[in-house]
Design a protein around this motif. Structure first.
Motif, PDB file in Angstrom:
ATOM      1  N   PHE A   1      48.413  37.146  40.162  1.00 51.25           N
ATOM      2  CA  PHE A   1      47.196  37.924  40.396  1.00 51.25           C
ATOM      3  C   PHE A   1      47.481  39.238  41.123  1.00 51.25           C
ATOM      4  N   ILE A   2      48.581  39.299  41.850  1.00 51.89           N
ATOM      5  CA  ILE A   2      48.916  40.529  42.576  1.00 51.89           C
ATOM      6  C   ILE A   2      50.026  41.311  41.874  1.00 51.89           C
ATOM      7  N   GLY A   3      50.383  40.900  40.666  1.00 50.83           N
ATOM      8  CA  GLY A   3      51.320  41.677  39.856  1.00 50.83           C
ATOM      9  C   GLY A   3      52.785  41.401  40.093  1.00 50.83           C
ATOM     10  N   LYS A   4      53.117  40.359  40.850  1.00 48.51           N
ATOM     11  CA  LYS A   4      54.515  40.036  41.098  1.00 48.51           C
ATOM     12  C   LYS A   4      55.111  39.105  40.047  1.00 48.51           C
ATOM     13  N   TYR A   5      54.270  38.516  39.228  1.00 47.76           N
ATOM     14  CA  TYR A   5      54.726  37.582  38.194  1.00 47.76           C
ATOM     15  C   TYR A   5      53.868  37.767  36.961  1.00 47.76           C
ATOM     16  N   LYS A   6      54.493  37.865  35.813  1.00 41.71           N
ATOM     17  CA  LYS A   6      53.775  37.990  34.554  1.00 41.71           C
ATOM     18  C   LYS A   6      53.766  36.642  33.846  1.00 41.71           C
ATOM     19  N   VAL A   7      52.574  36.124  33.608  1.00 43.82           N
ATOM     20  CA  VAL A   7      52.448  34.796  32.994  1.00 43.82           C
ATOM     21  C   VAL A   7      52.921  34.852  31.544  1.00 43.82           C
ATOM     22  N   GLN A   8      53.966  34.100  31.258  1.00 43.43           N
ATOM     23  CA  GLN A   8      54.513  34.017  29.905  1.00 43.43           C
ATOM     24  C   GLN A   8      54.312  32.641  29.290  1.00 43.43           C
ATOM     25  N   LYS A   9      54.089  31.641  30.156  1.00 43.75           N
ATOM     26  CA  LYS A   9      53.928  30.280  29.666  1.00 43.75           C
ATOM     27  C   LYS A   9      52.934  29.533  30.546  1.00 43.75           C
ATOM     28  N   ALA A  10      52.285  28.558  29.947  1.00 41.82           N
ATOM     29  CA  ALA A  10      51.300  27.748  30.667  1.00 41.82           C
ATOM     30  C   ALA A  10      51.068  26.466  29.875  1.00 41.82           C
ATOM     31  N   LEU A  11      50.574  25.446  30.564  1.00 40.93           N
ATOM     32  CA  LEU A  11      50.118  24.265  29.847  1.00 40.93           C
ATOM     33  C   LEU A  11      48.944  24.663  28.952  1.00 40.93           C
ATOM     34  N   SER A  12      48.730  23.904  27.900  1.00 46.68           N
ATOM     35  CA  SER A  12      47.574  24.180  27.039  1.00 46.68           C
ATOM     36  C   SER A  12      46.280  23.915  27.799  1.00 46.68           C
ATOM     37  N   VAL A  13      45.305  24.779  27.564  1.00 46.75           N
ATOM     38  CA  VAL A  13      43.988  24.650  28.195  1.00 46.75           C
ATOM     39  C   VAL A  13      42.955  24.298  27.134  1.00 46.75           C
ATOM     40  N   PHE A  14      42.133  23.305  27.441  1.00 47.64           N
ATOM     41  CA  PHE A  14      40.982  22.942  26.612  1.00 47.64           C
ATOM     42  C   PHE A  14      39.744  23.157  27.471  1.00 47.64           C
ATOM     43  N   ALA A  15      38.639  23.510  26.828  1.00 49.85           N
ATOM     44  CA  ALA A  15      37.441  23.840  27.611  1.00 49.85           C
ATOM     45  C   ALA A  15      36.177  23.276  26.981  1.00 49.85           C
ATOM     46  N   VAL A  16      35.311  22.734  27.825  1.00 51.05           N
ATOM     47  CA  VAL A  16      33.951  22.383  27.443  1.00 51.05           C
ATOM     48  C   VAL A  16      33.045  23.243  28.325  1.00 51.05           C
ATOM     49  N   LEU A  17      32.416  24.219  27.716  1.00 47.05           N
ATOM     50  CA  LEU A  17      31.652  25.212  28.463  1.00 47.05           C
ATOM     51  C   LEU A  17      30.230  24.731  28.729  1.00 47.05           C
ATOM     52  N   THR A  18      29.766  24.903  29.962  1.00 45.84           N
ATOM     53  CA  THR A  18      28.403  24.502  30.311  1.00 45.84           C
ATOM     54  C   THR A  18      27.541  25.669  30.789  1.00 45.84           C
ATOM     55  N   ILE A  19      28.132  26.840  30.994  1.00 44.75           N
ATOM     56  CA  ILE A  19      27.386  28.039  31.382  1.00 44.75           C
ATOM     57  C   ILE A  19      27.954  29.218  30.606  1.00 44.75           C
ATOM     58  N   SER A  20      27.141  29.857  29.799  1.00 51.51           N
ATOM     59  CA  SER A  20      27.608  31.025  29.053  1.00 51.51           C
ATOM     60  C   SER A  20      27.436  32.275  29.914  1.00 51.51           C
ATOM     61  N   ALA A  21      28.538  32.987  30.121  1.00 50.92           N
ATOM     62  CA  ALA A  21      28.492  34.178  30.978  1.00 50.92           C
ATOM     63  C   ALA A  21      29.766  34.992  30.863  1.00 50.92           C
ATOM     64  N   THR A  22      30.888  34.385  31.234  1.00 51.75           N
ATOM     65  CA  THR A  22      32.113  35.150  31.455  1.00 51.75           C
ATOM     66  C   THR A  22      32.902  35.425  30.186  1.00 51.75           C
ATOM     67  N   GLY A  23      32.727  34.620  29.150  1.00 54.51           N
ATOM     68  CA  GLY A  23      33.525  34.764  27.938  1.00 54.51           C
ATOM     69  C   GLY A  23      34.908  34.164  28.059  1.00 54.51           C
ATOM     70  N   THR A  24      35.207  33.531  29.183  1.00 48.06           N
ATOM     71  CA  THR A  24      36.545  32.989  29.429  1.00 48.06           C
ATOM     72  C   THR A  24      36.932  31.900  28.438  1.00 48.06           C
ATOM     73  N   GLU A  25      35.925  31.309  27.792  1.00 47.12           N
ATOM     74  CA  GLU A  25      36.191  30.249  26.818  1.00 47.12           C
ATOM     75  C   GLU A  25      36.941  30.741  25.586  1.00 47.12           C
ATOM     76  N   MET A  26      37.023  32.070  25.401  1.00 48.08           N
ATOM     77  CA  MET A  26      37.688  32.593  24.210  1.00 48.08           C
ATOM     78  C   MET A  26      38.510  33.833  24.525  1.00 48.08           C
ATOM     79  N   ASN A  27      39.094  33.867  25.733  1.00 48.17           N
ATOM     80  CA  ASN A  27      40.002  34.962  26.069  1.00 48.17           C
ATOM     81  C   ASN A  27      41.101  34.480  27.014  1.00 48.17           C
ATOM     82  N   GLY A  28      42.008  35.361  27.345  1.00 56.06           N
ATOM     83  CA  GLY A  28      43.148  34.998  28.185  1.00 56.06           C
ATOM     84  C   GLY A  28      43.035  35.486  29.611  1.00 56.06           C
TER      85      GLY A  28
END
Length: 387
Positions: free
Chosen positions: A122-149
């Protein structure tokens, strides 16, 4: 129109009765054990939790739970969930909740595979190149995070609210059942609408020119406004819920960004300081900041602000009068649906302005695409936001 590549990594499952598909999706992806990350407990009241658990059981997926993600998600909860995920040797992260839960899920997914503190990303010292897979069940529509990185988290020790973005953080599968959002407090629906509109406007006002993107953006804004007003009258109106939800997803899944210059994001940068310091809702802060920013920068591209006034609020004419009428109409609509439109509305006093400016510039990185903003610019915007 700028060159672009549009490629969204997320499979989206949308509609009534779709939550029960989550277990099948996780199983078909080859995962047998997940960490379920949740908020304060509303999913146990509206039936979402039971649907998710039944689906996981049916498909033989094990899970462990971490609860307590806040509306402005904090780093300490991310750290806690990372430790649980490592200890339990989970293979994927399942976020069940609103944008804060899913943002936290992304941070956890990246943090499990990183040896250092995930705050480095978050402070720019590490660039995320890998992560565990994320699954989502959305209950509040607002941020768009359900379909972005993207993900936003607050470091509550330093009062810094920063974002991270990576292709590795796109959810593998997201499920949106608009019907479960009928039980939301109306305040959350309103703030979700403001957040989604703000995402669209960040691209709309970045100084770029594209007829197709202007028309698309304006259509989404009008849809969100119409549906929000409909939901104020009838929270159970499924068609309004569905159109609202899909528009909020489209606002920040890359579609409105195509052909643009990357967005402006000054309003989000300023708002993040408001919600980091005062813990106000993100949508509330954006409702305060955006009209003030518009009044301050509109001369950088007046024709786009004239277009906004005409296309969104049917204000004829051109020049300063039309622009200012449009901005006041936007502010009036925000007030009409119940959003705060002044720092005074959320009890932030004038004597705090310097403290807010200091927080905005914790990271000495220039920001603003339509107009680059320095400390004096941000203070002037905040002064307008006091009115």
């Amino acid at each position: 129109m700028e060159n672009f590549v549009f490629h969204n990594e997320t499979k989206l499952i949308f509609g009534k009765g779709t939550i029960g598909k989550i277990g099948e999706e996780i199983k078909s992806a080859g995962f047998k054990k997940v960490l379920m990350l949740c908020g304060g407990g509303s999913i146990k009241k509206n039936g979402v939790y039971d649907q998710v658990v039944a689906s996981l059981k049916k498909n033989g997926v094990e899970w462990v739970e971490v609860w307590g993600v806040k509306p402005n998600p904090v780093l300490s909860k991310v750290h806690e969930a990372i430790e649980v995920a490592r200890k339990e040797k989970v293979e994927a992260i399942l976020g069940v909740g609103g944008g804060s839960v899913i943002d936290s899920s992304k941070a956890v997914a990246a943090g499990v595979l990183y040896e250092g503190d995930i705050w480095d990303a978050f402070i720019g010292k590490y660039k995320v190149q890998k992560a565990l897979s994320v699954f989502a069940v959305l209950t509040i529509s607002a941020t768009g995070t359900e379909m972005n990185g993207n993900a936003v988290v607050t470091n509550e020790k330093t009062l810094e609210k920063f974002a991270v973005s990576s292709k590795a953080l796109y959810p593998k599968v997201s499920i949106i059942d608009p019907s479960v959002q009928a039980s939301l407090p109306m305040e959350q629906t309103v703030y979700g609408a403001v957040d989604a509109i703000a995402h669209i406007l960040e691209y709309y006002f970045d100084g770029s020119d594209s007829l197709a993107q202007n028309e698309l953006s304006e259509g989404l804004i009008r849809t969100i406004m119409t549906c929000t007003e409909g939901l104020l009258e009838d929270p159970n109106d499924y068609e309004s819920r569905a159109n609202f939800a899909w528009s909020a997803t489209l606002a920040l899944n890359g579609l409105t960004a195509a052909g643009r210059r990357g967005g402006d994001w000054a309003c989000h940068r300023i708002e993040h300081s408001l919600s980091a310091i005062y813990d106000i809702a993100h949508g509330a802060g954006l409702a305060i900041v955006f009209p003030a920013w518009m009044r301050y920068v509109w001369r950088e591209k007046p024709e786009q602000f004239v277009r906004f006034s005409k296309k969104i609020f049917s204000i004829e004419g051109d020049g300063e009068q039309a622009v200012l009428k449009g901005i006041e109409a936007f502010k009036g609509w925000l007030k009409k649906v119940g959003a705060p439109v002044s720092l005074k509305d959320v009890n932030i006093p004038a004597q705090d302005l310097d403290k807010i400016v200091d927080n905005v510039f914790r990271r000495d990185i220039p920001f603003g695409t339509l107009k680059k903003l320095g400390r004096s610019d941000v203070r002037k915007i905040l002064e307008i936001a006091l009115e």
